[in-house]
Design an enzyme around this catalytic site. Structure first.
Site, PDB file in Angstrom:
ATOM      1  N   ARG A 167       0.821  -1.211   0.000  1.00  0.00           N
ATOM      2  CA  ARG A 167       0.000   0.000   0.000  1.00  0.00           C
ATOM      3  C   ARG A 167       0.855   1.261   0.000  1.00  0.00           C
ATOM      4  O   ARG A 167       0.497   2.267  -0.624  1.00  0.00           O
ATOM      5  CB  ARG A 167      -0.928  -0.002   1.224  1.00  0.00           C
ATOM      6  CG  ARG A 167      -2.017  -1.062   1.164  1.00  0.00           C
ATOM      7  CD  ARG A 167      -2.814  -1.108   2.458  1.00  0.00           C
ATOM      8  NE  ARG A 167      -3.902  -2.067   2.387  1.00  0.00           N
ATOM      9  CZ  ARG A 167      -3.768  -3.375   2.605  1.00  0.00           C
ATOM     10  NH1 ARG A 167      -2.574  -3.868   2.911  1.00  0.00           N
ATOM     11  NH2 ARG A 167      -4.804  -4.185   2.525  1.00  0.00           N
ATOM     12  N   ASP A 196      -0.222  -7.206  -2.405  1.00  0.00           N
ATOM     13  CA  ASP A 196      -1.608  -6.919  -2.044  1.00  0.00           C
ATOM     14  C   ASP A 196      -2.221  -6.230  -3.257  1.00  0.00           C
ATOM     15  O   ASP A 196      -1.523  -5.940  -4.237  1.00  0.00           O
ATOM     16  CB  ASP A 196      -1.692  -6.019  -0.805  1.00  0.00           C
ATOM     17  CG  ASP A 196      -2.984  -6.237  -0.015  1.00  0.00           C
ATOM     18  OD1 ASP A 196      -4.064  -6.025  -0.604  1.00  0.00           O
ATOM     19  OD2 ASP A 196      -2.915  -6.608   1.157  1.00  0.00           O
ATOM     20  N   HIS A 273      -6.776 -10.839  -1.857  1.00  0.00           N
ATOM     21  CA  HIS A 273      -5.922  -9.649  -1.934  1.00  0.00           C
ATOM     22  C   HIS A 273      -4.985  -9.770  -3.136  1.00  0.00           C
ATOM     23  O   HIS A 273      -3.817  -9.379  -3.069  1.00  0.00           O
ATOM     24  CB  HIS A 273      -5.119  -9.466  -0.645  1.00  0.00           C
ATOM     25  CG  HIS A 273      -5.941  -9.014   0.519  1.00  0.00           C
ATOM     26  ND1 HIS A 273      -6.361  -7.709   0.660  1.00  0.00           N
ATOM     27  CD2 HIS A 273      -6.428  -9.698   1.586  1.00  0.00           C
ATOM     28  CE1 HIS A 273      -7.070  -7.600   1.779  1.00  0.00           C
ATOM     29  NE2 HIS A 273      -7.138  -8.797   2.343  1.00  0.00           N
ATOM     30  N   ASP A 328      -6.008 -14.123   4.356  1.00  0.00           N
ATOM     31  CA  ASP A 328      -7.101 -13.399   5.013  1.00  0.00           C
ATOM     32  C   ASP A 328      -8.110 -12.852   4.006  1.00  0.00           C
ATOM     33  O   ASP A 328      -7.794 -12.588   2.856  1.00  0.00           O
ATOM     34  CB  ASP A 328      -6.537 -12.253   5.859  1.00  0.00           C
ATOM     35  CG  ASP A 328      -5.774 -11.232   5.025  1.00  0.00           C
ATOM     36  OD1 ASP A 328      -4.919 -11.661   4.221  1.00  0.00           O
ATOM     37  OD2 ASP A 328      -6.042 -10.017   5.151  1.00  0.00           O
ATOM     38  N   GLU A 329      -9.325 -12.675   4.483  1.00  0.00           N
ATOM     39  CA  GLU A 329     -10.394 -11.916   3.818  1.00  0.00           C
ATOM     40  C   GLU A 329     -10.709 -12.378   2.396  1.00  0.00           C
ATOM     41  O   GLU A 329     -11.014 -11.573   1.529  1.00  0.00           O
ATOM     42  CB  GLU A 329     -10.049 -10.419   3.813  1.00  0.00           C
ATOM     43  CG  GLU A 329      -9.937  -9.830   5.204  1.00  0.00           C
ATOM     44  CD  GLU A 329      -9.676  -8.332   5.194  1.00  0.00           C
ATOM     45  OE1 GLU A 329     -10.236  -7.633   6.046  1.00  0.00           O
ATOM     46  OE2 GLU A 329      -8.915  -7.857   4.328  1.00  0.00           O
ATOM     47  N   TRP A 395      -4.340 -10.856  13.386  1.00  0.00           N
ATOM     48  CA  TRP A 395      -4.233  -9.449  12.993  1.00  0.00           C
ATOM     49  C   TRP A 395      -5.415  -8.669  13.560  1.00  0.00           C
ATOM     50  O   TRP A 395      -6.402  -9.242  13.931  1.00  0.00           O
ATOM     51  CB  TRP A 395      -4.160  -9.296  11.476  1.00  0.00           C
ATOM     52  CG  TRP A 395      -5.360  -9.750  10.710  1.00  0.00           C
ATOM     53  CD1 TRP A 395      -5.695 -11.027  10.376  1.00  0.00           C
ATOM     54  CD2 TRP A 395      -6.396  -8.924  10.157  1.00  0.00           C
ATOM     55  NE1 TRP A 395      -6.855 -11.062   9.650  1.00  0.00           N
ATOM     56  CE2 TRP A 395      -7.322  -9.773   9.500  1.00  0.00           C
ATOM     57  CE3 TRP A 395      -6.646  -7.547  10.143  1.00  0.00           C
ATOM     58  CZ2 TRP A 395      -8.461  -9.303   8.851  1.00  0.00           C
ATOM     59  CZ3 TRP A 395      -7.790  -7.087   9.501  1.00  0.00           C
ATOM     60  CH2 TRP A 395      -8.681  -7.966   8.857  1.00  0.00           C
TER      61      TRP A 395
END
Length: 395
Positions: A167, A196, A273, A328-329, A395
């Site tokens: 990022r 990411d 991601h 994740d996610e 996290w």
């Protein structure tokens, strides 16, 4: 002795005495992290150009410790083992109850000498970091260090910081500065979040589009990009933002980290991601089109070819025992209607898409284990059943 010389000597004595008496009162908070045991003595040691240095190590490791002292602009003379006055001694010794870990150290400061003991170069290095924190400028290029007895050993074997360079891309020079700061506070792990949606940051020779295209976006700040069109551009497009580390950059960062007793852990996100990868290589997504999915298609065998090829290059670069795979996610919505994913679920007798994600994690873990590495992932790798040897990071 005439009056003037006597007066000068008295003034010098009073100045040194004053520096010792006014040296900052040592508290546990004087050193970060707080040592296991810390007891203040009387007086202080004056580190100056006249101070000698003795290290009972040879070669590169001794040089690393000498480099550490360059944080203080004082050039120390070469000392001998038998010296006991105005000397800083760094000694490797046998393991004992005061030194239970390779990272343990003892630090003794008296007005006559400084003695740091440890069972490894890492322990001596951490003892020096404590010494640097205690050193106070005292004028004329010298440093005052209050007398103290310290016995220290880490409470946690893993002491880490994560840097998200996807990022917010950081240069290798910036990362080196972070390594300096981490070492000063005895942090021994640097977790690099290399991939990411916001950008791919690692050169992979087998897949050049990852750095020619997936490493570059339209907006300089992640929030602007996320709230905007979320588009990627080629590296030579006007106004582009991004960057990546060449494999030579990574080798340079890793060597610098090694010299500071820091292990760098790479993170390569999967299965989600991964918008940047799927924009560059859309055939790895369920739709087969860019900007449609964020998750890899788990039913597509080419996905595993890609991931294993990437991880092979990652492992060739990074000596870390752990390879972080994110996990994740994951949205998983496309998997519910994707023919390839549904076929994979049927063939592998998987009850739902959570178990499909677990299938990917298990398979990647087996690949890493076969290469002598361990899988590290975020909490969500628990969904559908955790891989048998995986380590979970919350996290």
């Amino acid at each position: 002795m005439n009056i003037r010389n006597r007066y000068a000597k008295v003034c010098l004595f009073l100045w040194v005495l004053g520096m010792c008496l006014t040296a900052h009162s040592l508290k546990a908070q004087s050193v970060i992290p707080v040592p296991l045991k810390m007891e203040q003595g009387t007086g202080c040691f004056l580190l100056s150009e006249n101070t000698k240095l003795y290290i009972n190590l040879q070669g590169l490791e001794a040089q690393l410790l000498e480099n550490c002292l360059q944080a203080l602009p004082v050039h120390l003379k070469k000392g001998k083992k038998k010296d006991t006055q105005n000397i800083l001694s760094l000694l490797i010794t046998e393991k004992n109850h005061q030194l239970p870990s390779p990272e343990s150290y003892t630090l003794s400061v008296t007005p006559q000498q400084i003695l740091i003991r440890a069972t490894s170069g890492a322990g001596l290095f951490y003892g020096l970091q404590t010494l640097l924190q205690l050193a106070q400028p005292s004028g004329a290029g010298s440093y005052s260090i209050a007398s103290v007895e310290i016995e220290d050993t880490p409470r946690f074997a893993y002491r880490g910081l994560m840097l998200d360079v996807s990022r917010h891309f950081s240069t290798k020079e910036f990362i080196k500065k972070q390594i300096d700061a981490l070492a000063y506070y005895k942090i021994n792990r640097l977790h690099l979040h290399l991939t990411d949606a916001a950008g791919w940051r690692l050169e992979i020779k087998k897949y050049p589009l990852l750095t020619e295209f997936a490493a570059w976006r339209t907006d300089p700040t992640w929030k602007q990009w996320w709230n905007g069109g979320r588009k990627y551009v080629r590296c030579d497009a006007p106004g582009t933002y991004g960057g990546y580390y060449t494999q030579d950059d990574i080798r340079e960062i890793l060597e610098y980290a090694r010299q500071h007793y820091i292990t760098v852990i790479p993170e390569i996100e999967m299965p989600s991601h991964s918008e940047e990868v799927l924009a560059a290589y859309p055939q790895l997504s369920c739709s087969g089109e860019p900007y449609k999915n964020s998750d890899f298609c788990v039913g597509n065998e080419e996905t595993f070819t890609f991931l294993e090829n990437v991880l092979t290059e990652v492992m060739e670069l990074f000596p870390s025992e752990y390879i972080h795979i994110g996990g994740d996610e994951a949205g998983k919505s496309a998997w519910k209607t994707c023919p390839k994913c549904q076929k994979r679920m049927k063939d592998e007798h998987l009850a739902n898409v959570d178990e499909l994600q677990s299938y990917l994690i298990h398979r990647i873990e087996k690949f890493l284990n076969n290469h002598g590495r361990h899988l590290l992932g975020w909490d969500e790798i628990l969904q559908g059943g955790i891989a048998p040897n995986a380590t979970v990071m919350s996290w």
